[in-house]
Design a protein around this motif. Structure first.
Motif, PDB file in Angstrom:
ATOM      1  N   ILE A 175       0.829  -1.202   0.000  1.00 32.78           N
ATOM      2  CA  ILE A 175       0.000   0.000   0.000  1.00 32.78           C
ATOM      3  C   ILE A 175       0.865   1.255   0.000  1.00 32.78           C
ATOM      4  O   ILE A 175       1.962   1.281   0.574  1.00 32.78           O
ATOM      5  CB  ILE A 175      -0.938   0.013   1.235  1.00 32.78           C
ATOM      6  CG1 ILE A 175      -1.890   1.208   1.186  1.00 32.78           C
ATOM      7  CG2 ILE A 175      -0.130   0.031   2.526  1.00 32.78           C
ATOM      8  CD1 ILE A 175      -2.934   1.211   2.292  1.00 32.78           C
ATOM      9  N   HIS A 176       0.363   2.268  -0.658  1.00 29.89           N
ATOM     10  CA  HIS A 176       0.865   3.637  -0.529  1.00 29.89           C
ATOM     11  C   HIS A 176      -0.364   4.511  -0.310  1.00 29.89           C
ATOM     12  O   HIS A 176      -1.280   4.519  -1.139  1.00 29.89           O
ATOM     13  CB  HIS A 176       1.617   4.092  -1.778  1.00 29.89           C
ATOM     14  CG  HIS A 176       1.948   5.567  -1.765  1.00 29.89           C
ATOM     15  ND1 HIS A 176       3.142   6.052  -1.282  1.00 29.89           N
ATOM     16  CD2 HIS A 176       1.223   6.646  -2.150  1.00 29.89           C
ATOM     17  CE1 HIS A 176       3.139   7.378  -1.392  1.00 29.89           C
ATOM     18  NE2 HIS A 176       1.987   7.760  -1.906  1.00 29.89           N
ATOM     19  N   LEU A 177      -0.400   5.229   0.783  1.00 33.37           N
ATOM     20  CA  LEU A 177      -1.520   6.102   1.105  1.00 33.37           C
ATOM     21  C   LEU A 177      -0.996   7.459   1.527  1.00 33.37           C
ATOM     22  O   LEU A 177      -0.192   7.559   2.465  1.00 33.37           O
ATOM     23  CB  LEU A 177      -2.372   5.510   2.231  1.00 33.37           C
ATOM     24  CG  LEU A 177      -3.529   6.384   2.745  1.00 33.37           C
ATOM     25  CD1 LEU A 177      -4.562   6.619   1.643  1.00 33.37           C
ATOM     26  CD2 LEU A 177      -4.196   5.740   3.964  1.00 33.37           C
ATOM     27  N   ALA A 178      -1.421   8.499   0.826  1.00 32.11           N
ATOM     28  CA  ALA A 178      -1.043   9.867   1.151  1.00 32.11           C
ATOM     29  C   ALA A 178      -2.311  10.708   1.299  1.00 32.11           C
ATOM     30  O   ALA A 178      -3.136  10.743   0.377  1.00 32.11           O
ATOM     31  CB  ALA A 178      -0.141  10.447   0.067  1.00 32.11           C
ATOM     32  N   LEU A 179      -2.454  11.368   2.436  1.00 29.35           N
ATOM     33  CA  LEU A 179      -3.644  12.166   2.716  1.00 29.35           C
ATOM     34  C   LEU A 179      -3.358  13.650   2.525  1.00 29.35           C
ATOM     35  O   LEU A 179      -2.210  14.105   2.666  1.00 29.35           O
ATOM     36  CB  LEU A 179      -4.116  11.912   4.154  1.00 29.35           C
ATOM     37  CG  LEU A 179      -4.356  10.457   4.556  1.00 29.35           C
ATOM     38  CD1 LEU A 179      -4.798  10.385   6.015  1.00 29.35           C
ATOM     39  CD2 LEU A 179      -5.396   9.811   3.650  1.00 29.35           C
ATOM     40  N   SER A 180      -4.410  14.411   2.255  1.00 30.68           N
ATOM     41  CA  SER A 180      -4.265  15.862   2.073  1.00 30.68           C
ATOM     42  C   SER A 180      -4.539  16.607   3.376  1.00 30.68           C
ATOM     43  O   SER A 180      -5.099  17.706   3.351  1.00 30.68           O
ATOM     44  CB  SER A 180      -5.235  16.343   0.980  1.00 30.68           C
ATOM     45  OG  SER A 180      -6.585  16.062   1.350  1.00 30.68           O
ATOM     46  N   ASP A 181      -4.159  16.020   4.515  1.00 29.90           N
ATOM     47  CA  ASP A 181      -4.358  16.706   5.792  1.00 29.90           C
ATOM     48  C   ASP A 181      -3.202  17.667   6.054  1.00 29.90           C
ATOM     49  O   ASP A 181      -2.275  17.795   5.241  1.00 29.90           O
ATOM     50  CB  ASP A 181      -4.492  15.690   6.934  1.00 29.90           C
ATOM     51  CG  ASP A 181      -3.291  14.758   7.014  1.00 29.90           C
ATOM     52  OD1 ASP A 181      -2.437  14.801   6.102  1.00 29.90           O
ATOM     53  OD2 ASP A 181      -3.184  13.999   7.976  1.00 29.90           O
ATOM     54  N   GLU A 182      -3.241  18.358   7.176  1.00 35.68           N
ATOM     55  CA  GLU A 182      -2.225  19.373   7.467  1.00 35.68           C
ATOM     56  C   GLU A 182      -0.821  18.788   7.545  1.00 35.68           C
ATOM     57  O   GLU A 182       0.155  19.413   7.130  1.00 35.68           O
ATOM     58  CB  GLU A 182      -2.565  20.076   8.792  1.00 35.68           C
ATOM     59  CG  GLU A 182      -3.808  20.947   8.728  1.00 35.68           C
ATOM     60  CD  GLU A 182      -4.061  21.667  10.039  1.00 35.68           C
ATOM     61  OE1 GLU A 182      -3.240  21.515  10.963  1.00 35.68           O
ATOM     62  OE2 GLU A 182      -5.064  22.389  10.127  1.00 35.68           O
ATOM     63  N   SER A 183      -0.707  17.595   8.085  1.00 40.92           N
ATOM     64  CA  SER A 183       0.619  16.994   8.242  1.00 40.92           C
ATOM     65  C   SER A 183       1.051  16.182   7.025  1.00 40.92           C
ATOM     66  O   SER A 183       2.119  15.577   7.036  1.00 40.92           O
ATOM     67  CB  SER A 183       0.640  16.102   9.480  1.00 40.92           C
ATOM     68  OG  SER A 183      -0.264  15.028   9.323  1.00 40.92           O
ATOM     69  N   LYS A 184       0.214  16.170   5.978  1.00 42.00           N
ATOM     70  CA  LYS A 184       0.520  15.381   4.778  1.00 42.00           C
ATOM     71  C   LYS A 184       0.840  13.934   5.153  1.00 42.00           C
ATOM     72  O   LYS A 184       1.872  13.384   4.783  1.00 42.00           O
ATOM     73  CB  LYS A 184       1.677  16.008   4.002  1.00 42.00           C
ATOM     74  CG  LYS A 184       1.445  17.455   3.582  1.00 42.00           C
ATOM     75  CD  LYS A 184       0.237  17.581   2.666  1.00 42.00           C
ATOM     76  CE  LYS A 184       0.001  19.025   2.244  1.00 42.00           C
ATOM     77  NZ  LYS A 184      -1.225  19.181   1.428  1.00 42.00           N
ATOM     78  N   SER A 185      -0.062  13.328   5.881  1.00 38.60           N
ATOM     79  CA  SER A 185       0.144  11.957   6.358  1.00 38.60           C
ATOM     80  C   SER A 185       0.420  11.018   5.192  1.00 38.60           C
ATOM     81  O   SER A 185      -0.282  11.049   4.175  1.00 38.60           O
ATOM     82  CB  SER A 185      -1.096  11.474   7.109  1.00 38.60           C
ATOM     83  OG  SER A 185      -1.339  12.270   8.240  1.00 38.60           O
ATOM     84  N   THR A 186       1.432  10.196   5.356  1.00 34.44           N
ATOM     85  CA  THR A 186       1.820   9.246   4.317  1.00 34.44           C
ATOM     86  C   THR A 186       2.327   7.970   4.963  1.00 34.44           C
ATOM     87  O   THR A 186       3.161   8.015   5.875  1.00 34.44           O
ATOM     88  CB  THR A 186       2.914   9.816   3.405  1.00 34.44           C
ATOM     89  OG1 THR A 186       2.472  11.046   2.827  1.00 34.44           O
ATOM     90  CG2 THR A 186       3.246   8.832   2.277  1.00 34.44           C
ATOM     91  N   VAL A 187       1.805   6.837   4.509  1.00 34.35           N
ATOM     92  CA  VAL A 187       2.321   5.538   4.928  1.00 34.35           C
ATOM     93  C   VAL A 187       2.489   4.679   3.683  1.00 34.35           C
ATOM     94  O   VAL A 187       1.761   4.837   2.701  1.00 34.35           O
ATOM     95  CB  VAL A 187       1.381   4.830   5.930  1.00 34.35           C
ATOM     96  CG1 VAL A 187       1.224   5.645   7.201  1.00 34.35           C
ATOM     97  CG2 VAL A 187       0.021   4.554   5.307  1.00 34.35           C
TER      98      VAL A 187
END
Length: 399
Positions: A175-187
Motif C-alpha cells: 500500500i501507498h496512502l497519502a492524505l491531504s491533511d495538514e501533516s501530509k500523512s503518508t504511509v
C-alpha cells in the motif's frame, strides 16, 4: 456537379433524421438563420479542404509511487506509524500501529461485496475520489481518548493498494496512502493481513471463519431449513458471542439468540449453541426460552476449575432451576454474571442479572460460594440484604 436527390426529398430526409434523434427543434433554434443550415446542405458548393485535426498531446501521467518492500510505516497526523498488525474482513482492511492498545489505526472500506476477500484486486485513487472508491478512516490515540477510534477522512487522497493471493488464511499486499491533511500523512509498505469475518469462497460460505456473522448465517439456515422460501423478518439478534482458541477448552463454542417473524405472524425467539469441529462451525443444539447458555456448556467445568469459569456455570444451573419452579412457562432473557472470590477467606460471590422478557426490567440475585477440600461449591443464594465484605471475609446485612 449536380446532386442526384432533389431538394425537397433531401430536406425531408434531413428533417426525419433530426426528428428521430429528437433534436430537430433544438437544432433549428440553435443555428443562426433558422433553416439556413439545411439550405446550405442543398447548395452546390465546392468541398472545403481542411487540414486534419492535430491530436492533442495528453498531459504526462504522474509517476506511480514506489512502495518499499518493508512493513508499512510512515507518519499519520504528524506521529510515527509502524505497522503492528493487519486484518481484512467484512470488506474492510485494517492497519494498526502500536503493540498493546492501538496508537494509530487506518481503516479502508473496500468497494464490492463485504463477504468477498479482495484476493488479487488493485485499487488506485488520486485526488478527488469517485463514489465507488475505497473510503478512508483514521484514528489516533491522544490525551482525550485511551485508544484510536477511526473517523472518516473527507479530504482528497492518493492510494495505491494491491492484494496478492491468499495463503493460509492470510492475505499479503502492499500500500501507498497519502492524505491531504495538514501533516501530509503518508504511509507505505507491505502487509500480511489476517483474514477475519464471515465470507463467501467459491460460492460457498466459509464456515471456518470466527465471526458472529458466521453464527448468524448458521442460525438463519437452521430457522429456514424446513422451508427456505418462507418470508422472514429478523427482529433482533442478541447476546452473540464465541470463544477464541486462546481462551482454553478443547473446542471453540458460540451462542446467540435470534428473534424473528414469519410473514405477518407473531415474533418468536430461538437460541442456538454452536461448536467448531474439524475447523468448521456448526449448530450444536437449540435451547428453550427458559434455558440459560452458561448452564449448558460444551464442557462442564469441574469443582477445581477456575472460579471465573465455574461460578457462572453453577449459578446458571441454580438460577435456571429456581426460575423454572417459580414461573414454569416464563422465559429468561439478558442473563449476565459477575464473579469475585477470595482465596484468603475461601469464599466467593457470583452476581446474576436477568429479565423475564426481552424488554422487561433487570432483576438481580447473588450466590455464595465456599472453597472446600474438594474445590469450590455453591452454598446458597444470598438474601437481598446480604453482602460479602471481602476485606474482612464476613457476610454482612444491610440495614
Amino acid at each position: 456537379m449536380k446532386m442526384n436527390l432533389n431538394k425537397k426529398t433531401l430536406l425531408q430526409i434531413v428533417l426525419l433524421v433530426l426528428l428521430v434523434l429528437g433534436a430537430a427543434g433544438a437544432l433549428l433554434f440553435q443555428q443562426e438563420g433558422g433553416l439556413g443550415f439545411l439550405t446550405d446542405l442543398l447548395e452546390e458548393k465546392p468541398p472545403e479542404v481542411t487540414a486534419p485535426p492535430v491530436a492533442a498531446t495528453p498531459p504526462p501521467k504522474p509517476a506511480e509511487p514506489v512502495i518499499p518492500a518493508q512493513p508499512v510505516k510512515g507518519q499519520l497526523g504528524g506521529k510515527p506509524f509502524a505497522l503492528e498488525r493487519a486484518a481484512v474482513g467484512g470488506g474492510v482492511l485494517t492497519l494498526v500501529s502500536g503493540k498493546d492498545a492501538a496508537s494509530a489505526e487506518i481503516r479502508i472500506q473496500l468497494p464490492g461485496a463485504r463477504w468477498e476477500t479482495p484476493t488479487g484486486k488493485q485499487f488506485k485513487v488520486r485526488g478527488a475520489a469517485p463514489a465507488d472508491a475505497p473510503k478512508i478512516a483514521i484514528g489516533m490515540k491522544d490525551e482525550a481518548q485511551a485508544e484510536a477510534r477511526p473517523k472518516p477522512f473527507a479530504g482528497q487522497y492518493t492510494l495505491v493498494l494491491e492484494f496478492a493471493q491468499e495463503r493460509e488464511r492470510k492475505l499479503p499486499g502492499k500500500i501507498h496512502l497519502a492524505l491531504s491533511d495538514e501533516s501530509k500523512s503518508t504511509v507505505a509498505g507491505t502487509f500480511e493481513a489476517d483474514i477475519s469475518g464471515f465470507r463467501i469462497v467459491g460460492g460457498k460460505p466459509d464456515l471456518a471463519a470466527d465471526s458472529t456473522d458466521t453464527l448468524e448465517y448458521l442460525a438463519l439456515r437452521e430457522v429456514l431449513k424446513d422451508d427456505p422460501d418462507k418470508p422472514i423478518e429478523v427482529v433482533a439478534v442478541r447476546d452473540e458471542r464465541y470463544t477464541r482458541p486462546e481462551e482454553g477448552g478443547k473446542r471453540q463454542s458460540g451462542y446467540l439468540e435470534i428473534e424473528y417473524r414469519i410473514g405477518q405472524g407473531a415474533a418468536q425467539t430461538q437460541r442456538f449453541q454452536f461448536v467448531k469441529e474439524a475447523d468448521q462451525w456448526k449448530v450444536l443444539r437449540a435451547l428453550a426460552a427458559d434455558q440459560i447458555d452458561e448452564a449448558h456448556p460444551l464442557e462442564a467445568p469441574g469443582a477445581k476449575a477456575a472460579p471465573a469459569r465455574l461460578f457462572p456455570y453453577l449459578a446458571a444451573k441454580r438460577l435456571e432451576a429456581d426460575l423454572r419452579k417459580k414461573s414454569p412457562k416464563q422465559g429468561i432473557y439478558g442473563v449476565s454474571f459477575v464473579s469475585r472470590h477470595s482465596d484468603k477467606y475461601k469464599l466467593g460471590v457470583c452476581e446474576a442479572s436477568y429479565r423475564s422478557g426481552p424488554e422487561s426490567p433487570a432483576q438481580k440475585t447473588a450466590y455464595l460460594f465456599r472453597l472446600k477440600p474438594g474445590g469450590w461449591a455453591l452454598e446458597r443464594e444470598l438474601d437481598k440484604r446480604e453482602r460479602v465484605n471481602f476485606d474482612s471475609g464476613r457476610i454482612e446485612k444491610r440495614k
